[in-house]
Design a protein around this motif. Sequence first.
Motif, PDB file in Angstrom:
ATOM      1  N   ASP A  21     -26.959  -6.437  -2.903  1.00  0.00           N
ATOM      2  CA  ASP A  21     -27.314  -5.128  -3.443  1.00  0.00           C
ATOM      3  C   ASP A  21     -27.316  -4.042  -2.373  1.00  0.00           C
ATOM      4  O   ASP A  21     -27.062  -2.889  -2.651  1.00  0.00           O
ATOM      5  CB  ASP A  21     -28.692  -5.205  -4.101  1.00  0.00           C
ATOM      6  N   ARG A 164     -30.415 -20.190   8.567  1.00  0.00           N
ATOM      7  CA  ARG A 164     -30.817 -18.831   8.228  1.00  0.00           C
ATOM      8  C   ARG A 164     -31.054 -18.007   9.491  1.00  0.00           C
ATOM      9  O   ARG A 164     -30.530 -16.899   9.633  1.00  0.00           O
ATOM     10  CB  ARG A 164     -32.093 -18.881   7.392  1.00  0.00           C
TER      11      ARG A 164
ATOM     12  N   ASP B  17     -38.487 -12.270  -5.348  1.00  0.00           N
ATOM     13  CA  ASP B  17     -37.517 -12.945  -6.198  1.00  0.00           C
ATOM     14  C   ASP B  17     -36.112 -12.374  -6.075  1.00  0.00           C
ATOM     15  O   ASP B  17     -35.129 -13.110  -6.065  1.00  0.00           O
ATOM     16  CB  ASP B  17     -37.971 -12.812  -7.660  1.00  0.00           C
ATOM     17  N   GLN B  18     -36.042 -11.051  -6.031  1.00  0.00           N
ATOM     18  CA  GLN B  18     -34.737 -10.386  -6.168  1.00  0.00           C
ATOM     19  C   GLN B  18     -34.357  -9.558  -4.954  1.00  0.00           C
ATOM     20  O   GLN B  18     -33.278  -8.947  -4.941  1.00  0.00           O
ATOM     21  CB  GLN B  18     -34.778  -9.451  -7.378  1.00  0.00           C
ATOM     22  N   ASP B  21     -33.599  -4.307  -2.619  1.00  0.00           N
ATOM     23  CA  ASP B  21     -32.587  -3.503  -3.294  1.00  0.00           C
ATOM     24  C   ASP B  21     -32.331  -3.983  -4.709  1.00  0.00           C
ATOM     25  O   ASP B  21     -31.977  -3.191  -5.574  1.00  0.00           O
ATOM     26  CB  ASP B  21     -31.277  -3.550  -2.501  1.00  0.00           C
ATOM     27  N   GLY B  22     -32.501  -5.265  -4.946  1.00  0.00           N
ATOM     28  CA  GLY B  22     -32.235  -5.804  -6.266  1.00  0.00           C
ATOM     29  C   GLY B  22     -33.343  -5.545  -7.257  1.00  0.00           C
ATOM     30  O   GLY B  22     -33.196  -5.814  -8.441  1.00  0.00           O
ATOM     31  N   PHE B 101     -41.764 -13.433   5.767  1.00  0.00           N
ATOM     32  CA  PHE B 101     -40.809 -14.220   6.536  1.00  0.00           C
ATOM     33  C   PHE B 101     -39.349 -13.935   6.177  1.00  0.00           C
ATOM     34  O   PHE B 101     -38.453 -14.507   6.769  1.00  0.00           O
ATOM     35  CB  PHE B 101     -41.085 -15.721   6.339  1.00  0.00           C
ATOM     36  N   SER B 102     -39.171 -13.098   5.201  1.00  0.00           N
ATOM     37  CA  SER B 102     -37.783 -12.848   4.819  1.00  0.00           C
ATOM     38  C   SER B 102     -37.229 -11.693   5.645  1.00  0.00           C
ATOM     39  O   SER B 102     -37.879 -11.148   6.512  1.00  0.00           O
ATOM     40  CB  SER B 102     -37.699 -12.563   3.322  1.00  0.00           C
ATOM     41  N   THR B 103     -36.011 -11.337   5.369  1.00  0.00           N
ATOM     42  CA  THR B 103     -35.353 -10.285   6.141  1.00  0.00           C
ATOM     43  C   THR B 103     -35.784  -8.910   5.673  1.00  0.00           C
ATOM     44  O   THR B 103     -36.152  -8.736   4.525  1.00  0.00           O
ATOM     45  CB  THR B 103     -33.834 -10.372   5.942  1.00  0.00           C
ATOM     46  N   ALA B 106     -31.869  -3.699   4.429  1.00  0.00           N
ATOM     47  CA  ALA B 106     -30.980  -3.030   5.372  1.00  0.00           C
ATOM     48  C   ALA B 106     -31.455  -1.623   5.697  1.00  0.00           C
ATOM     49  O   ALA B 106     -31.446  -1.200   6.842  1.00  0.00           O
ATOM     50  CB  ALA B 106     -29.566  -2.988   4.789  1.00  0.00           C
ATOM     51  N   ARG B 164     -39.534 -20.644   2.991  1.00  0.00           N
ATOM     52  CA  ARG B 164     -38.512 -19.994   2.175  1.00  0.00           C
ATOM     53  C   ARG B 164     -38.259 -20.779   0.887  1.00  0.00           C
ATOM     54  O   ARG B 164     -38.288 -20.219  -0.216  1.00  0.00           O
ATOM     55  CB  ARG B 164     -37.235 -19.899   2.981  1.00  0.00           C
ATOM     56  N   LEU B 165     -38.039 -22.063   1.021  1.00  0.00           N
ATOM     57  CA  LEU B 165     -37.812 -22.900  -0.157  1.00  0.00           C
ATOM     58  C   LEU B 165     -39.004 -22.814  -1.109  1.00  0.00           C
ATOM     59  O   LEU B 165     -38.849 -22.696  -2.323  1.00  0.00           O
ATOM     60  CB  LEU B 165     -37.578 -24.353   0.266  1.00  0.00           C
ATOM     61  N   LEU B 168     -39.448 -19.200  -2.680  1.00  0.00           N
ATOM     62  CA  LEU B 168     -38.458 -18.939  -3.724  1.00  0.00           C
ATOM     63  C   LEU B 168     -38.598 -19.893  -4.893  1.00  0.00           C
ATOM     64  O   LEU B 168     -37.763 -19.895  -5.786  1.00  0.00           O
ATOM     65  CB  LEU B 168     -37.053 -19.052  -3.139  1.00  0.00           C
ATOM     66  N   ILE B 170     -37.894 -22.763  -5.056  1.00  0.00           N
ATOM     67  CA  ILE B 170     -36.825 -23.754  -5.093  1.00  0.00           C
ATOM     68  C   ILE B 170     -37.427 -25.153  -4.955  1.00  0.00           C
ATOM     69  O   ILE B 170     -36.976 -26.111  -5.561  1.00  0.00           O
ATOM     70  CB  ILE B 170     -35.813 -23.496  -3.959  1.00  0.00           C
TER      71      ILE B 170
END
Lengths: 190, 190, 190, 190
Positions: A21, A164, B17-18, B21-22, B101-103, B106, B164-165, B168, B170
């Motif tokens: 996105d 990652r 989740d998304q 930006d999403g 912990f995610s990015t 941008a 992360r797993l 999410l 997962i």
Amino acid sequence: MNKKQNIIPAAAHLFADQGFDGTTTIQISREAGVTEPLIYYPFKGKDDLFTQILEAGFTEYFNRLDALENHSGSAMQQIEDLVSLHFAFVDEKPDEIYLTFSTCPAKLNDPNHVCVRNIKRQREQLKALLINCLERGVASGEFVSVPILETAHLIIALITGWMRLRGLKIDSLEGMKAVATEFIRRSLVP
Amino acid sequence: MNKKQNIIPAAAHLFADQGFDGTTTIQISREAGVTEPLIYYPFKGKDDLFTQILEAGFTEYFNRLDALENHSGSAMQQIEDLVSLHFAFVDEKPDEIYLTFSTCPAKLNDPNHVCVRNIKRQREQLKALLINCLERGVASGEFVSVPILETAHLIIALITGWMRLRGLKIDSLEGMKAVATEFIRRSLVP
Amino acid sequence: MNKKQNIIPAAAHLFADQGFDGTTTIQISREAGVTEPLIYYPFKGKDDLFTQILEAGFTEYFNRLDALENHSGSAMQQIEDLVSLHFAFVDEKPDEIYLTFSTCPAKLNDPNHVCVRNIKRQREQLKALLINCLERGVASGEFVSVPILETAHLIIALITGWMRLRGLKIDSLEGMKAVATEFIRRSLVP
Amino acid sequence: MNKKQNIIPAAAHLFADQGFDGTTTIQISREAGVTEPLIYYPFKGKDDLFTQILEAGFTEYFNRLDALENHSGSAMQQIEDLVSLHFAFVDEKPDEIYLTFSTCPAKLNDPNHVCVRNIKRQREQLKALLINCLERGVASGEFVSVPILETAHLIIALITGWMRLRGLKIDSLEGMKAVATEFIRRSLVP
DNA sequence: GATGAATGAGTGTTCATTCAT
DNA sequence: TATGAATGAACACTCATTCAT
């Protein structure tokens, strides 16, 4: 068919860097050195471009992974090869492989989409391979006795976690493959 | 009837989740059961909302992490506590901690932004803690001799990969904390 | 009825400064030291507030202007009084009078609206007064022979041009009334 | 089929008519016969569009004004040319020139903005030109003795007042240039 | 094949206004 | 009367995509 080869790596790089996105088609066209509408000749759209990149990544990934399934060596050898496969892959094609392991864009979340299907398949296949491997190792006494499923998940977390960090260029340490292999070996092999 | 309290968890969930930006503001408002403009009552905008969620997550995270720094136990004990801290945290607040912990999105990539600054701080602090820990352990003979820096990175990959797993959704396996601790212990303690 | 007196000057000031569209109700409420919804007790809305300010300004303006119509003095005396009236007015109530002479907000442009109607009336009345005045003066030989209608427009341009500069605080020169009067006198009186 | 050329006059007209804040981008696009996003092709945004219109107007205006500075004729001749310049200009390009003389939108009020800077420059240059002119005329006996600064301001008010009435289509009288010139001449020349 | 011009659909955000208390 | 909370409608703007050439 000529400029298609410019578009894919440019897009893969931007997608990996900024997310699906967060990346615009005009960014892709600039990075690829083409005009925006040209993207729509070889690809149906942004989704399709993303999908094709992923599919190419997955195809090569599964090819390599399948080669591991009929493995004749020891359980530890197989895990070592698994780690090698992933660490080598992320060094060769950091963007494609990072995308392969990252999350699906929200809008492509329908379960029939290539993106979701492949990511699921990947996890299942990895899990199956590791479970089989660990069971073999524990049964034969090659490994210490560990909870199979949980350990499989843990190794997946280790591999994907590293990919990652590496794919996002957060971590640039060399020689990690051997260190990771040794780390796992010490933990599993008595 | 303070609907403001609904916004943060709803947004945290969707962001996790998304992605930033999403996720649209209207999605957030629907998930929170409010109308879109209400988001702008307590928050200056989408960025600010994201930032505040992150900051709250980081504040609590660093509080817990700081408590680990002056650790009196053995090196392995400290690593165990580190793993516990993260695994417990992600169980309590999966969304907030996953974002932590995610990015960074941008567009929030400027190095002074809370997001980037904290993520960097987090990685540095984790690395420092682990290096110190591993050096202590190796020096005292508590641990086998391992390459310090690389092993620190590996443990970070393991922890963040798992989070992360887990974040999410997962992976939903229970009892992973003990398995992870044992896995590391076997690898490090002779 | 208490806080109404705070709202009107605050709003008048902001409207004159930033225009109708450029002024928000929250700015008005802050400037007036009240909360936003309180504006809706004495006024039906922003439009109504604007209208009432204008109407109050126009009412006083027309009162003063009407007093000039039945004028007994010389033609030049009457023009002098007209200039005095406007210059004094804009010094007393710069905001209200500036609004009175400025353009209608686009959305209030329907011809039945108080805003448009009064602005038209004002221009007509000024024109009528000046035409009458100039005709008298020319006929009696008090004034040199000038094109009546055009000169009337010119004097209106002079007066409104000055009020605009003054109302917008662009020009702050004192003692302009006498200078303007003399300027016109020299031009008209032989 | 370059529809870009339609945008500037359409926008200039609407801005002059309704003000910056009172004019919406969709109104501009409709008036120009294009769709809304096309405005963002040649212009960075509404502010930029406004700025460019103003800048074009100012450029031509200052070009004409500069031509007047090195004037060889009499003082009255110079004033006459000044009046001619403005009256001719507003007839040629009523919208652009009206904007040039109108107020800056509140939000563009920062002193470095082209809008504010040019409007200030314009007032200063006009004032300087008129002061110089009046001083020359009074010193040489061409003009009666008048207060220099105040009279300069008055003539500015006359000119800008007229341009405003004309630019807003409030006044449509022809032949005003000669009348205005004569009006001023009678007042200044003995 | 290639591109400049153009657009439909949607995004984050603001604002005048209303409602519950 | 007074206000914190809430909202419908609109706004400037972006973006993936298409069309005319």
